[in-house]
Each structure stands twice: as C-alpha cells, then as structure tokens.
Scaffold this active site. Structure first.
Site, mmCIF file in Angstrom:
data_model
loop_
_atom_site.group_PDB
_atom_site.id
_atom_site.type_symbol
_atom_site.label_atom_id
_atom_site.label_comp_id
_atom_site.label_asym_id
_atom_site.label_seq_id
_atom_site.Cartn_x
_atom_site.Cartn_y
_atom_site.Cartn_z
ATOM 1 N N SER A 483 3.807 -3.176 77.293
ATOM 2 C CA SER A 483 3.948 -3.979 76.078
ATOM 3 C C SER A 483 2.894 -5.078 75.988
ATOM 4 O O SER A 483 2.360 -5.350 74.912
ATOM 5 C CB SER A 483 5.350 -4.595 76.016
ATOM 6 O OG SER A 483 5.607 -5.384 77.165
ATOM 7 N N HIS A 535 4.613 -10.175 75.986
ATOM 8 C CA HIS A 535 4.006 -9.964 74.673
ATOM 9 C C HIS A 535 3.067 -11.112 74.321
ATOM 10 O O HIS A 535 1.949 -10.882 73.836
ATOM 11 C CB HIS A 535 5.108 -9.848 73.609
ATOM 12 C CG HIS A 535 6.020 -8.684 73.820
ATOM 13 N ND1 HIS A 535 7.187 -8.509 73.099
ATOM 14 C CD2 HIS A 535 5.943 -7.624 74.666
ATOM 15 C CE1 HIS A 535 7.778 -7.398 73.493
ATOM 16 N NE2 HIS A 535 7.054 -6.840 74.443
#
Length: 622
Positions: A483, A535
């Site tokens: 991610s 993220h």
C-alpha cells in the site's frame, strides 16, 4: 460477392481493395494483410487514445461529437460513444476500426493540424485522413495521458495554442515495456502461494474469535481453557504467521526498548516464583505461590523445578556462587533422568529435582509472551514450546516469533530488511487481488511512461518510506502489503499533472479529481485493518521522488530552471527524510505521537481499534 464490391477506386484511378470489405474480413476472421486485427481490442483502444492525444479527428458530424472546436481533443467517454456509433453502421465500420470513429472523408483539414514523425508540420487536404499517415496502436503512452486520465475523462488544451517547442516535446512518445510491473506481480503471486501452502488459514472475520477446548493441563487435570485467536478477513494466515514470514514488526527490526523492558519485568516476577510439586511427584511446574492452590500440591520457595546445584553433575557449575541471585543468571544444567537415583541418596530435600516437570516455557501471541504450560496446551495456543528449558529467562521468544534467518547476535534483533520485505507480502487472497488490479492498470500505465527503473525507484522508495513511518508510529502492529508503494505511484500521478500544468484545459479541475480520489482512499485507511501511516509515508516519498525523476514538459526557460530547482530540493529533502526516519526508528525509540492513533483508526467503539494500538499489550502470564 462481385468484383466491384471487392475493389475501390483510389487516387488516380488505381483499383485497390475495398477498405470496408477488408475490415469486415478482418473483423470476422482476422485475415492477414488487412492491417487491422479487429480481435485485438487493446489495438482499437490505443487507436482512440492516439487520436485523442494528437487531435487528429476534427469537425466530425454533429451526431458523433457535438460541436468540438478544431484541434480539440475529445474525452474518453465521447470516444467510446463515437466508436460504438461508427461501428454499428456497416458503412463507417472500417474507418471506425482504423481511426476510432466514423470520419467524413469529404472534410478538408487545415494546415498545421498534423505533425509528422520528423517534427515538421504537414498540410492535409482533400480526402486524406490525418490518422492514415501516423497512427499509434502499439501501446504508446504520452505525457499527461494514461489509464487514470481516460478514466477521469481528462480534457486537454488545443495543440495549436501551445508554443512550437512545447508541441515538439509533446510529440515525444513513451513506449517502455512493463518489465517491472510484470516482475513485481509475479513475485507477489508466488509469495502469497507459498504463504497459503505453508501456513494455515485464520478464521475469517473482523474481531478476535474465542477458541475453547478441554485438555490435560500441567497439573494433570482436564480443564476447559480458551484464548482469543486473531481473525483475518483478507482470507489468509493469522498475524503471528505473517510476522514469522517477514511482516513489518519493530521488535524484529531493532532491540526495542519497551519490548525488552517487558521481558526484564517478567524476569523480576520469575525470581519470586517457586516450584509447585504434586505430593506423588508425578508433576511439578514453576509458578507463583498464589497459583499453587491444589490440595494435592506443595509449594517450594526459591526452588526451580528440575534445576539446581545438586542436580547438576557438571564440574564447571559446582561453585555455589553460580546458583545464587536471579534465576536468569543460573547455569542451564537441568537434572538428567539417570541421575535421579543418586539424588535420592542425598540427605537434603530435593523434591523439586525428583519430580516430573510437566510444564515448560511456551512463547505465544504476537508479542511472544512466555508462559509455563504443558506441551499440549502450548500447541493448542499455537505457541513455540521449549521442551529442554525450565525458565522463561532461558529462552528467546522474540527469536521464535520473528523467525526467518534469526539474529546475528542472540537477543539483538537486526532484521532491517523487513523495511522492504512486507512490500512483497499480502495478508490474504483479497488483499492480493486488490494489489494486482492496481498494478495491472495504474502501475503498468505509469511504467510505460516512466520506464522500469524510474517507476521501480518510486515504488521501492515509497514502500520503504511508508514501512518505516508505520514502524515508528505503530511499532507493535504487524503490517504487510504494497500500500505504501502504491500510494507513492498515486502521488506520481499528481506530480504529472503539476509539472505539466499548461497542457490541460482545466488543470485545477484535473488536480481536484486526483486529490479527491486520494482523500477517499485515505478515509478508507481509517478502518482498523488498514495502515494509514504507511499510506502517508508512501505518498510523501512518492511525491518527492516523482518530482525528481519523472519526465515532464518545459514551457519556457524560466520554467525549466524553476523545475530544476524543485527537483534538487525534492531530492535533498527525500534523502534527509529517509535518514531522519532511520535515526528516529533506531535511536529515538518511544518518539510516538499519542493522538496520531486517530489518523490510523477512529475508535467508534471500545474494541473497534484494538488492533491499531501503539503500545505493548499486557503480558498473558502463567
């Protein structure tokens, strides 16, 4: 079919094959030599994209395009509509297959509407189509274009409004093969297959599941015990297995101060324990006095079950001073079964050396808590049983939990490669599918534009940066997945818009679309099973590195100098931030942000964010 239907009077009376017949033949059977493989939908899509980029198709019928200005590039949905309408009509099907839409051959095109491959402008008049001279169907990717641009129906400024040197830069075509994307997708699939084959699938769910079973415990009594087993809604192994395979977990990457302080506290408690002995000597176990409550057992203070000077026949450990002080400093010299008859002849009470040790150290849970239990109970709780040890201070639970290659020095975790390894791992099948979809679309498209080494650098820099930020802020929450790297690729899309600002008809709108997409994905990161810190870190490093190495358009000399300054600044800043992350992680431990937990997970209920904590959980105990 008649000969007339199969031929077409071309320029200067030459008889050539009828393009409609050839296209239909290609569509029905893919005949060779037609120049059109109608079965290849990617070719048709790339044809439409090429027409969109260069503005070749102009002044079409109002039923097809509405009222487009000369040279204006239609959006992706408009092109899809034009393709459908042109293909549905047999008379315009051939042109549609070749040019992406039906084109009026009576239209005369003005000068300077088409730029030849040599960079010079070419005047197009009469019935010659601009797409006939240079049509791109081989997967080329142009600046500002791409999968996301088409998905968002991006609109561009008319080419003739741009300076000649800018138009020359825009004529540069990028056709890099997606080698990196193919490789990383293959590695991701192989690792997930290995994980699923070697590890059991955890119960599917969103909260811990209580598991209970009746079994024979260390006191030789059958009891029903239970524990909370972690679930995995991604359809994959539990988190303990993921840690063992290489997930991000700070205690495996450094000698974590808080983690080893807990181990030291456990050693202090262990020094107050004694040996709980059944009167028939058929079982004994190390525990605290308060937990030795059976009427059939007797508690011995300052004694260790199966361990003591009188039971050690090794002359090297005969000094009384070695058997004083903390249990953790005692020699590892357990009594052997063949010497118990000799011990019985001693005139001192040695029941703790003659009894059958029924419980030994077992490392359980995500944090490797050590507890003294029977082997059957340890296996039930999916722990690591040490059948040759007596005390928890004699085993290294962190080594058991971390697995992989172990540590270079005992009790000094040094698996620094976990900063990169989680990028290739996934929590389960659903997790892998989401990653593969992103890689097959957005990552592949960006690699065609930037090349394998550029996109690979952005991918790994973002992945490592996201992992390190997560390891600092939530060090005891195991995480796997790409991610952070994927958010870095998303950041590169934003950078592509920013550095090529003037080629878009509404650049603010295009930037707002991307920012809205990223904001929605960050909101999804507030769920307890998604790492928003990874993220954020991946997005930050992807943004900085993309500024440094992505191709871009220079609109003037001043613009070129300004972008060069920004590239240097972003390069220096990314190096400084990388160094700062590693310094904070290894040297400034405990520098966490208490309120940052709300960035990663919003606790709507008391147990909603129980797996997103930044602190060590309480020890299980014996």
């Amino acid at each position: 079919m008649s000969k007339r239907a199969q031929t077409w009077a071309g320029p200067a009376g030459h008889v050539t094959p009828n393009p409609n017949t050839e296209a239909m033949a290609a569509f029905q059977g893919g005949r060779r030599g037609t120049g059109v493989n109608s079965n290849n939908w990617q070719q048709r899509y790339q044809t439409m994209r090429a027409n969109k980029l260069k503005g070749d198709v102009v002044e079409r019928n109002n039923s097809n395009t509405g009222n487009l200005e000369r040279g204006q590039r239609p959006g992706a949905f408009t092109m899809m509509k034009n393709f459908y309408q042109g293909y549905s009509n047999p008379e315009t099907r051939a042109d549609t297959l070749r040019h992406g839409c039906a084109v009026d051959r009576s239209t005369k095109f003005a000068d300077n509407e088409f730029f030849g491959p040599d960079g010079a402008t070419t005047a197009k008049t009469g019935g010659t189509l601009p797409g006939d001279a240079e049509i791109h169907t081989d997967g080329e990717r142009n600046i500002g274009e791409g999968f996301v641009a088409d998905l968002m129906d991006r609109e561009y400024i008319t080419l003739n409004k741009l300076p000649p040197d800018v138009r020359k830069q825009l004529r540069v075509k990028f056709d890099n093969r997606p080698y990196f994307t193919s490789w990383v997708m293959f590695v991701n699939i192989v690792i997930v297959i290995i994980t699923l084959v070697t590890q059991s699938i955890a119960p599917i769910g969103f909260t811990d599941k209580e598991v209970r079973r009746q079994l024979l415990r260390h006191n030789l009594a059958y009891e029903t015990i239970g524990y909370n087993q972690t679930t995995n809604f991604w359809i994959g192994p539990d988190y303990q297995s993921l840690i063992h395979l290489g997930a991000k977990y700070s205690p495996c990457m450094r000698k974590d101060k808080a983690y080893f302080e807990k181990i030291a506290d456990d050693a202090v408690v262990e020094d107050t324990s004694g040996c709980c002995i059944r009167k028939d000597l058929n079982a004994c176990w190390q525990t605290e006095r308060s937990k030795c409550t059976s009427s059939f057992a007797e508690f011995k203070d300052d004694k260790v079950c199966g361990l003591g000077k009188d039971g050690c026949l090794n002359e090297a450990y005969s000094n009384d001073s070695l058997w004083e002080g903390s249990y953790s400093t005692w020699p590892d010299c357990p009594v052997k079964e063949e010497y118990k008859e000799d011990i019985k002849n001693l005139k001192v009470p040695n029941e703790h050396l003659l009894c059958e040790v029924s419980a030994r150290p077992c490392c359980i849970g995500l944090q490797g808590e050590c507890t003294i239990v029977s082997q059957e109970e340890c296996q039930f709780r999916k722990g690591f049983f040490h059948e040759n040890a007596t005390l928890c201070s004699q085993v290294s639970c962190v080594t058991d939990i971390c697995g992989l290659s172990g540590f270079l020095f005992d009790d000094i975790p040094d698996q620094f490669y976990r900063a990169l390894l989680p990028t290739f791992m996934h929590a389960g099948i659903i997790h892998l599918v989401i990653t593969l979809v992103f890689q097959a679309t957005i990552l592949r498209d960006m690699e065609k534009f930037a090349g394998w080494w550029r996109i690979g650098f952005i991918y790994f820099a973002s992945g490592i940066g996201g992992t390190m930020l997560s390891a600092i802020l939530i060090p005891y929450q195991p995480e796997v997945g790409a991610s952070g790297a994927l958010y870095g690729v998303l950041a590169s899309l934003i950078v592509e818009v920013v550095v090529n600002w003037k080629i878009y008809k509404s650049p603010i709108l295009e930037l707002a679309k991307l920012l809205l997409l990223v904001a929605l994905l960050f909101l999804a990161g507030l769920l307890p099973w998604i790492d928003n810190f990874a993220h954020i870190g991946g997005f930050l490093f992807g943004f900085l590195t993309s500024f440094v190495i992505l191709p871009h358009v220079n609109f003037s000399e001043e613009d070129r100098i300004a972008k060069l300054v920004v590239q240097i600044a972003c390069g220096v800043l990314s190096v400084v931030l990388f160094a700062l992350l590693f310094i904070v992680f290894y040297l400034a431990q405990g520098s966490t942000c208490e309120n940052c937990i709300y960035i990663n997970c919003i606790p709507f209920t008391d147990s909603f964010c129980q797996d997103a904590t930044m602190e060590l959980r309480p020890r299980v105990g014996n």
